[in-house]
Every structure is written in C-alpha cells, then in structure tokens.
Design a protein around this motif. Structure first.
Motif, PDB file in Angstrom:
ATOM      1  N   GLU A 158       0.831  -1.207   0.000  1.00  0.00           N
ATOM      2  CA  GLU A 158       0.000   0.000   0.000  1.00  0.00           C
ATOM      3  C   GLU A 158       0.861   1.252   0.000  1.00  0.00           C
ATOM      4  O   GLU A 158       0.563   2.216  -0.693  1.00  0.00           O
ATOM      5  CB  GLU A 158      -0.948   0.011   1.213  1.00  0.00           C
ATOM      6  CG  GLU A 158      -2.108  -0.928   1.023  1.00  0.00           C
ATOM      7  CD  GLU A 158      -3.257  -0.660   2.005  1.00  0.00           C
ATOM      8  OE1 GLU A 158      -3.425   0.476   2.448  1.00  0.00           O
ATOM      9  OE2 GLU A 158      -3.974  -1.630   2.302  1.00  0.00           O
ATOM     10  N   VAL A 161       2.300   1.694  -3.626  1.00  0.00           N
ATOM     11  CA  VAL A 161       1.386   2.186  -4.663  1.00  0.00           C
ATOM     12  C   VAL A 161       0.984   3.633  -4.386  1.00  0.00           C
ATOM     13  O   VAL A 161       0.789   4.404  -5.315  1.00  0.00           O
ATOM     14  CB  VAL A 161       0.149   1.285  -4.881  1.00  0.00           C
ATOM     15  CG1 VAL A 161       0.578  -0.098  -5.348  1.00  0.00           C
ATOM     16  CG2 VAL A 161      -0.712   1.185  -3.672  1.00  0.00           C
ATOM     17  N   ARG A 162       0.900   4.032  -3.128  1.00  0.00           N
ATOM     18  CA  ARG A 162       0.641   5.455  -2.834  1.00  0.00           C
ATOM     19  C   ARG A 162       1.805   6.310  -3.325  1.00  0.00           C
ATOM     20  O   ARG A 162       1.609   7.390  -3.881  1.00  0.00           O
ATOM     21  CB  ARG A 162       0.474   5.665  -1.334  1.00  0.00           C
ATOM     22  CG  ARG A 162      -0.907   5.368  -0.809  1.00  0.00           C
ATOM     23  CD  ARG A 162      -1.058   5.918   0.607  1.00  0.00           C
ATOM     24  NE  ARG A 162      -2.414   5.771   1.080  1.00  0.00           N
ATOM     25  CZ  ARG A 162      -2.840   4.709   1.766  1.00  0.00           C
ATOM     26  NH1 ARG A 162      -2.018   3.731   2.055  1.00  0.00           N
ATOM     27  NH2 ARG A 162      -4.105   4.649   2.158  1.00  0.00           N
ATOM     28  N   ILE A 165       2.144   7.869  -6.744  1.00  0.00           N
ATOM     29  CA  ILE A 165       1.505   9.156  -7.000  1.00  0.00           C
ATOM     30  C   ILE A 165       2.110  10.260  -6.131  1.00  0.00           C
ATOM     31  O   ILE A 165       2.418  11.346  -6.602  1.00  0.00           O
ATOM     32  CB  ILE A 165      -0.011   9.060  -6.758  1.00  0.00           C
ATOM     33  CG1 ILE A 165      -0.628   8.114  -7.806  1.00  0.00           C
ATOM     34  CG2 ILE A 165      -0.661  10.433  -6.849  1.00  0.00           C
ATOM     35  CD1 ILE A 165      -2.080   7.764  -7.560  1.00  0.00           C
ATOM     36  N   ARG A 166       2.350   9.966  -4.865  1.00  0.00           N
ATOM     37  CA  ARG A 166       2.830  10.992  -3.934  1.00  0.00           C
ATOM     38  C   ARG A 166       4.306  11.337  -4.087  1.00  0.00           C
ATOM     39  O   ARG A 166       4.700  12.470  -3.882  1.00  0.00           O
ATOM     40  CB  ARG A 166       2.640  10.499  -2.491  1.00  0.00           C
ATOM     41  CG  ARG A 166       1.259  10.629  -1.940  1.00  0.00           C
ATOM     42  CD  ARG A 166       1.329  10.366  -0.423  1.00  0.00           C
ATOM     43  NE  ARG A 166       0.093   9.782   0.092  1.00  0.00           N
ATOM     44  CZ  ARG A 166      -0.934  10.522   0.468  1.00  0.00           C
ATOM     45  NH1 ARG A 166      -0.878  11.809   0.375  1.00  0.00           N
ATOM     46  NH2 ARG A 166      -2.019   9.935   0.927  1.00  0.00           N
ATOM     47  N   GLN A 212       1.515   3.476 -15.070  1.00  0.00           N
ATOM     48  CA  GLN A 212       2.433   3.287 -13.946  1.00  0.00           C
ATOM     49  C   GLN A 212       3.425   2.165 -14.261  1.00  0.00           C
ATOM     50  O   GLN A 212       4.589   2.234 -13.881  1.00  0.00           O
ATOM     51  CB  GLN A 212       1.642   2.977 -12.672  1.00  0.00           C
ATOM     52  CG  GLN A 212       0.907   4.205 -12.152  1.00  0.00           C
ATOM     53  CD  GLN A 212      -0.434   3.894 -11.522  1.00  0.00           C
ATOM     54  OE1 GLN A 212      -0.996   2.824 -11.720  1.00  0.00           O
ATOM     55  NE2 GLN A 212      -0.967   4.855 -10.783  1.00  0.00           N
TER      56      GLN A 212
ATOM     57  N   MET B  20      -8.276  12.979  -6.108  1.00  0.00           N
ATOM     58  CA  MET B  20      -7.260  12.494  -5.164  1.00  0.00           C
ATOM     59  C   MET B  20      -6.637  13.652  -4.387  1.00  0.00           C
ATOM     60  O   MET B  20      -5.480  13.588  -4.003  1.00  0.00           O
ATOM     61  CB  MET B  20      -6.153  11.731  -5.892  1.00  0.00           C
ATOM     62  CG  MET B  20      -6.649  10.580  -6.734  1.00  0.00           C
ATOM     63  SD  MET B  20      -5.325   9.787  -7.675  1.00  0.00           S
ATOM     64  CE  MET B  20      -5.457  10.634  -9.232  1.00  0.00           C
ATOM     65  N   GLU B  22      -6.377  15.612  -1.213  1.00  0.00           N
ATOM     66  CA  GLU B  22      -6.695  15.582   0.205  1.00  0.00           C
ATOM     67  C   GLU B  22      -6.977  16.985   0.760  1.00  0.00           C
ATOM     68  O   GLU B  22      -7.982  17.197   1.440  1.00  0.00           O
ATOM     69  CB  GLU B  22      -5.503  14.968   0.953  1.00  0.00           C
ATOM     70  CG  GLU B  22      -5.890  13.927   1.971  1.00  0.00           C
ATOM     71  CD  GLU B  22      -4.670  13.302   2.622  1.00  0.00           C
ATOM     72  OE1 GLU B  22      -3.988  12.512   1.938  1.00  0.00           O
ATOM     73  OE2 GLU B  22      -4.401  13.599   3.795  1.00  0.00           O
ATOM     74  N   GLU B  67      -4.633   4.968  -7.550  1.00  0.00           N
ATOM     75  CA  GLU B  67      -5.593   6.075  -7.592  1.00  0.00           C
ATOM     76  C   GLU B  67      -6.710   5.857  -6.576  1.00  0.00           C
ATOM     77  O   GLU B  67      -7.133   6.793  -5.884  1.00  0.00           O
ATOM     78  CB  GLU B  67      -6.194   6.205  -8.996  1.00  0.00           C
ATOM     79  CG  GLU B  67      -5.220   6.729 -10.053  1.00  0.00           C
ATOM     80  CD  GLU B  67      -4.339   5.664 -10.634  1.00  0.00           C
ATOM     81  OE1 GLU B  67      -4.542   4.469 -10.291  1.00  0.00           O
ATOM     82  OE2 GLU B  67      -3.446   5.985 -11.437  1.00  0.00           O
ATOM     83  N   LEU B  69      -6.609   4.211  -3.802  1.00  0.00           N
ATOM     84  CA  LEU B  69      -6.103   4.467  -2.445  1.00  0.00           C
ATOM     85  C   LEU B  69      -5.987   5.963  -2.170  1.00  0.00           C
ATOM     86  O   LEU B  69      -6.311   6.433  -1.078  1.00  0.00           O
ATOM     87  CB  LEU B  69      -4.726   3.810  -2.263  1.00  0.00           C
ATOM     88  CG  LEU B  69      -4.715   2.344  -1.836  1.00  0.00           C
ATOM     89  CD1 LEU B  69      -3.278   1.833  -1.798  1.00  0.00           C
ATOM     90  CD2 LEU B  69      -5.357   2.173  -0.469  1.00  0.00           C
ATOM     91  N   MET B  70      -5.530   6.697  -3.153  1.00  0.00           N
ATOM     92  CA  MET B  70      -5.385   8.145  -2.971  1.00  0.00           C
ATOM     93  C   MET B  70      -6.753   8.806  -2.802  1.00  0.00           C
ATOM     94  O   MET B  70      -6.906   9.717  -1.983  1.00  0.00           O
ATOM     95  CB  MET B  70      -4.651   8.761  -4.170  1.00  0.00           C
ATOM     96  CG  MET B  70      -3.224   8.283  -4.347  1.00  0.00           C
ATOM     97  SD  MET B  70      -2.139   8.793  -3.013  1.00  0.00           S
ATOM     98  CE  MET B  70      -2.019  10.531  -3.376  1.00  0.00           C
ATOM     99  N   SER B  72      -9.316   7.376  -1.540  1.00  0.00           N
ATOM    100  CA  SER B  72      -9.823   7.021  -0.211  1.00  0.00           C
ATOM    101  C   SER B  72      -9.109   7.834   0.869  1.00  0.00           C
ATOM    102  O   SER B  72      -9.718   8.193   1.867  1.00  0.00           O
ATOM    103  CB  SER B  72      -9.697   5.516   0.035  1.00  0.00           C
ATOM    104  OG  SER B  72      -8.373   5.162   0.338  1.00  0.00           O
ATOM    105  N   ASP B  73      -7.838   8.154   0.659  1.00  0.00           N
ATOM    106  CA  ASP B  73      -7.147   9.025   1.612  1.00  0.00           C
ATOM    107  C   ASP B  73      -7.846  10.387   1.687  1.00  0.00           C
ATOM    108  O   ASP B  73      -8.064  10.937   2.771  1.00  0.00           O
ATOM    109  CB  ASP B  73      -5.679   9.232   1.191  1.00  0.00           C
ATOM    110  CG  ASP B  73      -4.836   7.984   1.396  1.00  0.00           C
ATOM    111  OD1 ASP B  73      -5.328   7.033   2.047  1.00  0.00           O
ATOM    112  OD2 ASP B  73      -3.686   7.947   0.908  1.00  0.00           O
TER     113      ASP B  73
END
Lengths: 379, 222
Positions: A158, A161-162, A165-166, A212, B20, B22, B67, B69-70, B72-73
């Motif tokens: 997790e 995969v975050r 993007i981050r 990705q 996405m 936040e 995507e 997960l983002m 959902s964040d």
C-alpha cells in the motif's frame, strides 16, 4: 510422433528450429507442490538447498514436464534485504513485515550479496544440485522476483502504490536498489548453470495501471532482461492478473517469452504480441488444476492449445501461475497426458471437436488455421 | 442558506475526492460545514459520491489501486472533518464484518472493499488479516451483523471460507447473516459451492452486491 523419447532440451531446440517435435512443451508450474512428491513439509524447504533440489528433481522425474523452476515463494530477495517472512509449517511462506516503513529509510537498503544474504545461497545450492542431476535433459531455472514487486515487499504494497503518486522518486529509488539485487542474483543463478525466470505479480494491471507500469516497472525489467541477454540467456517474464494492456510493454522490455494467467486471453495475446514473443499459459491454477477433475484439466488444456498452438513465435502449455501446493497429482498428470495426446503437429480439427474447456476462449474467437504454419525460431 | 447551491458543495467534495486531492477535500468539507450543509448529506452526496465515481473509473480500468487508495485518503480526510458534526442517529445500511481468512496476510483487496462499504453507508467491523473462521461468526453474533464479507488472495486459504459458512450454518445465526466472498482465486462457482450468498469480482461490485443482499433480506422479512 517424431521422436517418442525427446528430452525437454531436445524438444525446445527442435521447436525453435521449426522442426518436428513429439508434442508441445508443457509446464505445470511446480513450486511447493514438489514437497508433496517427496513427502516433506513445505517448511523443510526453508534454508535447505538439498531438500528443495531433491523435491524438484523427484517432481520432474515423476511428471516429465519441460522446465524445472526452483521456486518456493516470492520473498527470497526481499528477505535477503531485510523483510520479515513468516514460514508456516506446511504452507507457502508469506510476508510478515516489509524491510522498512518510511521513505527516509530507503537509503539504508543495500543490494544483496547472493552468496551471503538470507536464503539466497541455499536457493543457489538447490539450483546447482538440480542442474547437476537433470540439467543435461531439461532447462533448469531459478525464480527471480522483479524490481517493482520486490520494492513492494521492501516498503509494503500500500505504501508503494501510494508513493507512485505521492513521491515517484522514492519508488524509483526503491526499484533501483531492488534491480541491483535482482541483477546480482541473476548473475549468481547463471553462474550456477541456470536461467533466471522472472516473476512480477505487482506489475499486473490488477494492481497498477499501464501508465504506472511503463513508468515504474518496465525500465527496470528492461535493464534486468538486458543483463540476462548479455549472458546469452533468454528471459521468460511472468505477470499474473490482468496484463492485456501491458503485453506490448512486456515485449518492449525485451522478454522472449511471456507467461500469462487466466485473467488474460491467449487468443488476444497471440494476436497482439505473438509475433514478438513466445507465449505460455494459462490453465487456471485454482479452479481447474486444484479443484477440477482430470477431465476438467483435459478440457482446459485442449482449449488453450486450440487458442494458441499457432502463435507465431511458439506456445508453451502452462498453468497460469504457480500451482497451489495441494494440486492433485492426477491433475498434473492429466495436463501432461493431454498435451501428449494432442501430439504434434497439432490437428486443430481434432482438438476443436473435443469438448470446450474453461480456458477463457470466447465463442467469437475460434482458432484460425494458418496455412504453411511453422513455429518461428525463438532465442 | 449559503450563497451557493447545496449541490455545488456536494460536487466540490465529490470532485476533490475523485481528483485524489486531500487538501482540497478538507477545505471543501470545512466550507460545507461553515455554510450549514448537513454533514450527513455532505458525506453521502459528496464524499461517497466521489468514491463511487472513483469505483466506476476503477471498473472501467481508468483508475487502478494507486488512484483508488489516494481517493480514499482524500475521502477519509474529509470524513475526519465532517464526522464530529454528525447527529448520533446516522442511518446505516447495515453492519458488515469483514476480514481476510486465516493463513493469508494480503489485505489490500480487503481494505479497498472496506472503504467502499464505509462510503456506501455500511457500518464496518474490520477484523484485519489472518482471521480464524470462528472469529467471524463470534463477531457477527456480538455485533448483530447483517453481512460477513470474506476475502482471500491465496488458493491455499479458500477452504477457510467454506468453514465460515459451515460454522454459521451450525449456529443459530444463519437466517440473519449473509455471507459474501471475493478475492483473486474466488469464482462465482466456488462461492455457490461453499454456500455463500454473494460474490463480487471487485471492491466497487462488492458494495452493490451487499446492498442487494440486505435489500433482498428486507423483502424476505416483510
């Protein structure tokens, strides 16, 4: 039959030259099922090269399939880099904790020394023993977990995969160190007389998107495969789950053979990249091989063959993924027997007349019969 | 009422989740509160709507796990702002006990399903991963759950799902609790064979199936 007693090496060589063979190559991908052949607990494989080798050799001798792959679980590289793996007494190991939990710790990670770290030396020992025993008749491969997947075990899936993007640079940093480990391990595998066999489940489109994949996974796969090619070996790349949208990218990475599972269509793969790569797959491991009857297995094999036997760069009948540990021997045997019954050259009319299977073939995708077909040479 | 239409606040929340973002979601949530938008409706028509749209993009293979997960964040960040202002009587579509079967520690799929349940208006009790079958049944009893949702990624642990159904059948709870299953190796055929009530191929589908199961049950009881 052309040669009733071809060895797998002879069969592959003849197939690559477009010469007569006795049957299509067939690979039920045996991992920990090998423990059932010698009657040991799966945990007996932990850190024990001889036990792994004995089981793999016995399993090959029992079923006579075309590739022996030394594989117990996906975590050997990540474990050698600090991840914690749990070993149940009689089941496949799983990841208990990643090596690190934050981006700040990435710098602490070091590429492996395959002759020293984790259980890598024991796996290399197993490969050497298998090569010594049966390497003169069958290709022996050693499983290498690819950079993106190893990266996911290093920092947690997790998290990883975050980060795509981050914090893309952190993902690249992780993949770089995972690549270096993979290359060093591949080097040692080749030195042991084996061929690296690449597996990369987290690169599946079931997890990350094709964009990705091209950004975070493919560049590292390409470098790993380039290294393998420099050593004169061909590279088989297995990615499970959905893969249709990344087949081109897998071929672009340099894979000589792609191994796909039942979430993907052999017919579509043949049409899309069959002229670039050999294709292997995709008898369903759980529903058919584990839970099905030998008759189910036969139907599935026939359906797969009907779909892909004429793929331009060749086709290997295979399970879609590593077989579950408890796969019945009768089903593995049925897979081998079925491929032998179909024989070579494949009489597609005859195969088509046999009952349809669950190999994922859709009614609108009947197998075409090309004229003057011969399998193209493959590296 | 505020200077904007209510629908605009909902749309901004939904879009911020879908994008996405936040920070933007938090701002939008605060903005909605400041303008006396009902927090429950802001969650349902804003945040949940954004997640539902994200789920649709996931089904369409435009969004993937990263995507989702983002999103959902962002959704949870907005929820943190709105939740304290909810009146205690928040309606729930039902209670779901969810977990990954014993022997399996892959929980990314289960987490996605939990998120979709929560945003879909269910009260979710998450037992985590590597959960023994009996615990699902015990928890369902204690929480008066409507649904037990089981997930596994590994073929080796599929049998544990059948065990949960069996334990449930042997208990006095079976009539009131639906079982739904999903995960990599699971098929509709397998779900049927072990006696599960529902199967979902992914997280977005799971919440639809759960709604149907609860609705069907309500009809059956009527």
């Amino acid at each position: 039959m052309a040669h009733p007693a071809m060895t797998p090496l002879e069969r592959f060589a003849a197939y690559a030259r477009g010469e007569a063979i006795d049957r299509l190559p067939c690979v039920p991908i045996i991992g920990n099922t090998a423990a059932r052949v010698t009657g040991v607990k799966v945990s007996a494989f932990r850190g024990n090269g001889r036990t792994i080798a004995d089981a793999q050799i016995a399993s090959y001798r029992r079923f006579g399939y075309d590739v022996v792959r030394v594989f117990t679980d996906l975590y050997t590289l990540a474990e050698a880099m600090g991840a914690t793996v749990h070993y149940p007494e009689d089941e496949t190991a799983y990841l208990e904790a990643p090596a690190i939990t934050s981006v700040e710790e990435i710098e602490r990670l070091r590429p492996v020394n395959p002759l020293r770290d984790g259980y890598l030396p024991r796996h290399l020992e197993a490969m050497g023993r298998v090569v010594e025993a049966v390497g003169n008749e069958v290709p022996v491969t050693g499983a290498v977990t690819c950079p993106f997947t190893t990266a996911s075990f290093l920092i947690g899936t997790e998290n990883l995969v975050r980060l795509t993007i981050r914090n893309p640079e952190a993902v690249h940093q992780l993949c770089r160190v995972a690549l270096e480990s993979a290359i060093r391990y591949a080097e040692a595998i080749i030195a042991a007389g084996c061929t690296p066999s690449l597996t990369d489940p987290m690169s599946s489109s079931t997890v990350i998107g094709p964009r990705q994949f091209r950004e975070f996974s493919q560049p590292y796969l390409k470098r790993l495969i380039e290294y393998i090619h420099l050593s004169g070996k061909a590279a088989t790349l297995h990615i499970c789950g959905k893969t249709e949208k990344i087949w081109e990218a897998m071929a672009d990475a340099g894979a000589d053979c792609i191994s796909i599972d039942n979430a993907a269509s052999l017919t579509a793969a043949k049409r899309s990249v069959g002229h670039r790569v050999r294709i292997m797959g995709n008898v369903t491991p759980s529903e058919v091989m584990l839970q099905g009857t030998p008759a189910d297995v036969r139907r599935a094999v026939r359906s797969c063959v009907a779909e892909a036997w004429d793929s331009p760069r060749g086709y290997i009948v295979a399970s879609g993924c590593s077989l579950p540990t408890e796969t019945p021997f009768a089903n593995i045997q049925a897979m081998m027997d079925s491929v032998a019954e179909i024989g070579w050259p494949v009489d597609i009319q005859e195969v088509s007349l046999l009952p349809e299977g669950e190999g994922g073939r859709r009614p609108d995708e009947g197998a075409a019969v090309p004229s003057g077909f011969s399998p193209a040479p493959s590296p | 009422m505020a200077d904007k239409e209510q629908a605009e606040y909902f749309k901004e929340l939904s879009d911020a989740v879908l994008d996405m973002d936040e920070e933007r979601t938090v701002t939008a949530a605060q903005d909605a509160l400041d303008n006396s938008i009902d927090p429950y409706e802001a969650i349902q028509n804003g945040l949940s709507d954004g997640m539902a749209r994200a789920g649709q993009l996931f089904e369409d293979e435009e969004y993937f796990i990263p995507e989702l997960l983002m999103c959902s964040d962002a959704m949870y960040a907005g929820l943190d702002v709105l939740k304290p202002h909810l009146k205690a009587t928040g309606e729930s579509r039902g209670t779901v006990v969810i977990g990954v079967i014993e022997g399996d520690t892959h929980d990314i799929g289960k987490n996605m399903v939990r998120i979709m349940f929560e945003t879909g208006g269910f009260h979710v009790i998450d037992l985590g991963r590597d959960v023994p079958p009996q615990r699902f049944v015990d928890t369902a009893r204690e929480s008066k759950a409507d649904i037990i949702a089981l997930s596994t990624l590994m073929t080796t642990t599929m049998d544990g799902m059948g065990t949960v159904v069996k334990l449930l059948n042997e208990s006095d709870l079976r009539a009131g609790v639906k079982v739904m299953v999903g995960g990599g190796p699971i098929s509709p055929g397998f779900a049927k064979r072990i006696g599960a009530d529902g199967y979902a191929v992914n997280a977005a589908e799971a919440v639809k199936v759960a709604r149907e199961l609860v609705a069907r049950d309500a009809v059956g009881a009527a």
